[in-house]
Write an enzyme that holds these catalytic residues in place. Sequence first.
Site, mmCIF file in Angstrom:
data_model
loop_
_atom_site.group_PDB
_atom_site.id
_atom_site.type_symbol
_atom_site.label_atom_id
_atom_site.label_comp_id
_atom_site.label_asym_id
_atom_site.label_seq_id
_atom_site.Cartn_x
_atom_site.Cartn_y
_atom_site.Cartn_z
ATOM 1 N N TYR A 278 54.115 35.656 106.375
ATOM 2 C CA TYR A 278 53.463 36.587 105.436
ATOM 3 C C TYR A 278 53.550 38.011 105.978
ATOM 4 O O TYR A 278 53.919 38.949 105.260
ATOM 5 C CB TYR A 278 52.006 36.160 105.255
ATOM 6 C CG TYR A 278 51.215 37.003 104.297
ATOM 7 C CD1 TYR A 278 51.354 36.851 102.918
ATOM 8 C CD2 TYR A 278 50.307 37.967 104.757
ATOM 9 C CE1 TYR A 278 50.615 37.623 102.035
ATOM 10 C CE2 TYR A 278 49.564 38.736 103.886
ATOM 11 C CZ TYR A 278 49.721 38.555 102.524
ATOM 12 O OH TYR A 278 48.987 39.326 101.653
ATOM 13 N N LYS B 72 55.468 41.310 104.426
ATOM 14 C CA LYS B 72 54.753 42.542 104.052
ATOM 15 C C LYS B 72 55.250 43.750 104.855
ATOM 16 O O LYS B 72 55.273 44.868 104.333
ATOM 17 C CB LYS B 72 53.248 42.337 104.214
ATOM 18 C CG LYS B 72 52.660 41.313 103.238
ATOM 19 C CD LYS B 72 52.866 41.716 101.781
ATOM 20 C CE LYS B 72 52.155 40.790 100.813
ATOM 21 N NZ LYS B 72 52.287 41.245 99.397
HETATM 22 P P1 NAD Z 1 45.907 36.169 93.580
HETATM 23 O O1 NAD Z 1 46.350 34.827 94.043
HETATM 24 O O2 NAD Z 1 44.560 36.309 92.983
HETATM 25 O O3 NAD Z 1 46.973 36.752 92.554
HETATM 26 C C1 NAD Z 1 48.354 36.613 92.765
HETATM 27 C C2 NAD Z 1 49.028 36.433 91.416
HETATM 28 O O4 NAD Z 1 50.438 36.387 91.653
HETATM 29 C C3 NAD Z 1 48.630 35.128 90.719
HETATM 30 O O5 NAD Z 1 48.263 35.393 89.385
HETATM 31 C C4 NAD Z 1 49.885 34.278 90.804
HETATM 32 O O6 NAD Z 1 50.044 33.385 89.709
HETATM 33 C C5 NAD Z 1 50.963 35.344 90.821
HETATM 34 N N1 NAD Z 1 52.218 34.847 91.397
HETATM 35 C C6 NAD Z 1 52.377 34.069 92.492
HETATM 36 N N2 NAD Z 1 53.676 33.791 92.676
HETATM 37 C C7 NAD Z 1 54.347 34.427 91.675
HETATM 38 C C8 NAD Z 1 55.712 34.504 91.331
HETATM 39 N N3 NAD Z 1 56.656 33.880 92.031
HETATM 40 N N4 NAD Z 1 56.055 35.254 90.248
HETATM 41 C C9 NAD Z 1 55.096 35.877 89.522
HETATM 42 N N5 NAD Z 1 53.794 35.816 89.776
HETATM 43 C C10 NAD Z 1 53.418 35.099 90.858
HETATM 44 O O7 NAD Z 1 46.042 37.102 94.860
HETATM 45 P P2 NAD Z 1 45.815 38.668 95.084
HETATM 46 O O8 NAD Z 1 44.990 38.797 96.294
HETATM 47 O O9 NAD Z 1 45.428 39.360 93.837
HETATM 48 O O10 NAD Z 1 47.296 39.070 95.507
HETATM 49 C C11 NAD Z 1 47.992 40.156 94.947
HETATM 50 C C12 NAD Z 1 48.792 40.830 96.039
HETATM 51 O O11 NAD Z 1 47.893 41.400 96.985
HETATM 52 C C13 NAD Z 1 49.705 39.902 96.834
HETATM 53 O O12 NAD Z 1 50.960 40.514 97.038
HETATM 54 C C14 NAD Z 1 48.979 39.735 98.144
HETATM 55 O O13 NAD Z 1 49.859 39.429 99.204
HETATM 56 C C15 NAD Z 1 48.330 41.091 98.287
HETATM 57 N N6 NAD Z 1 47.201 41.161 99.206
HETATM 58 C C16 NAD Z 1 46.047 40.472 98.970
HETATM 59 C C17 NAD Z 1 45.001 40.556 99.880
HETATM 60 C C18 NAD Z 1 43.713 39.802 99.684
HETATM 61 O O14 NAD Z 1 42.899 39.723 100.624
HETATM 62 N N7 NAD Z 1 43.442 39.281 98.509
HETATM 63 C C19 NAD Z 1 45.118 41.369 101.024
HETATM 64 C C20 NAD Z 1 46.311 42.059 101.222
HETATM 65 C C21 NAD Z 1 47.339 41.952 100.305
#
Ligand code: NAD
Length: 279
Positions: free
Chosen positions: A156, A160
């Site tokens: 991961y 990133k």
């Molecule tokens: P989440 O799981 O709530 O949302 C992610 C969404 O991406 C989901 O709706 C899922 O269906 C969709 N998805 C997954 N694989 C996919 C694909 N192959 N094609 C299209 N859609 C796809 O998670 P989130 O926390 O909202 O994540 C959003 C972004 O934020 C991600 O890139 C994640 O790495 C990043 N992020 C999240 C956090 C955290 O703590 N939540 C921290 C840092 C970064």
Amino acid sequence: MNGIAGKTALVTGAGSGIGRASARRFAAEGANVVAADIATAEGRETVDRIRDAGGDATFVEVDVADTDSVENMVDVAVETYGSLEFAHNNAGILTDFVDVTGISEARWNRIIDVNLKGVWACLKAELPVMKSQGEGAIVNTASEAGLVGMPGLSSYSASKHGVVGLTKSVALEHAERGIRVNAVAPGPTKTNIQSGLLGDRPGGSTPSLRDRLRTALRLIRTAIRTVRADYDTSAMRDVPMGRIADPEEIAGAVAFLCSSDASYITGHTIPVDGGQAAD
Ligand code: NAD
């Protein structure tokens, strides 16, 4: 925010968490929204919520790891609204906490395909449209894990860090063409992604807020325990502000970076992390 109303914003991963909050924020700012996700029910729900609030939104099913699917997504956006000014390349998945030697090749490939190749595929499809318009602003979702090492989350973290480098390079390629490319690096945020600890679950049922919070806290506790037990690093740190983020707080930064208020900002990754990166 200035300069968003009446334009078109595409958000991937719009069915949940940060992507849903971003899609709703763009709509609240007056943009037409293309909400794209691999999970159709969740993506459609985002569109319904935007329409219920008086906004204009369209759902597109996409797997960002599939370049044909991504090209179709951008085609639908342009066919529906006639232009594409903003893109939030946000879809991502998390991995299990595991030492680098314990990651299967299939799992490694899927993480890189969705989190890094997926952003590249989106850029490749979006930029020609923006270049032909002579304007555009893109925000990629990186992570705190794209700025520092995350023991137990190496795939991961590698994906990133890749997003951060991709953002810088593409921003430089397009700086003179009126297109800005930035990234946000969220710290721990209250979303479904923590269920990545239990494997991919796009399309699965949405857990309750209580369950999601419990999972988020478990992720943080697991990380800290992992660090203390097995790794000689201080990369996992408590959040100085003493709480994890709401997705809307990440969406606010995304909207700002796309707005004309950020007209001289390109190539940067903005931590939205309650002070973690400063510690
Ligand atoms: P989440 O799981 O709530 O949302 C992610 C969404 O991406 C989901 O709706 C899922 O269906 C969709 N998805 C997954 N694989 C996919 C694909 N192959 N094609 C299209 N859609 C796809 O998670 P989130 O926390 O909202 O994540 C959003 C972004 O934020 C991600 O890139 C994640 O790495 C990043 N992020 C999240 C956090 C955290 O703590 N939540 C921290 C840092 C970064």
